[in-house]
Design a protein around this motif. Structure first.
Motif: not given
Length: 79
Positions: A4, A14, A31
């Motif tokens: 992340n 994302q 993630e």
């Protein structure tokens, strides 16, 4: 750094990652640790985020193996 953190450092969302990796639904699960990351996806993510090789194993290996590697490294460093 975490996956992340690398993504945020690059300024990527994302959604951007998922689109560029061709894994629309799965990236956020990677993630969040809800889905294991296949080796080929880990390689693509590493290249896209320019993650150094030495950080790859700590990000993408299972936690128990990564912890073992850290302990092993600490033992070798202290000798």
């Amino acid at each position: 750094m975490s996956l992340n953190q690398y993504r945020e450092l690059k300024g990527f969302t994302q959604e951007y990652m998922a689109k560029n990796l061709g894994i629309i639904a799965a990236y956020s699960m990677y993630e969040n640790g809800k889905r294991k990351i296949p080796r080929n996806a880990a390689d693509k993510i590493g290249k896209l985020l320019l993650i150094p090789k030495e950080d790859m194993e700590y990000i993408f290996l299972p936690a128990c193996f990564a912890i073992c590697k850290i302990v092993e490294k600490n033992i070798n460093d202290s000798q």
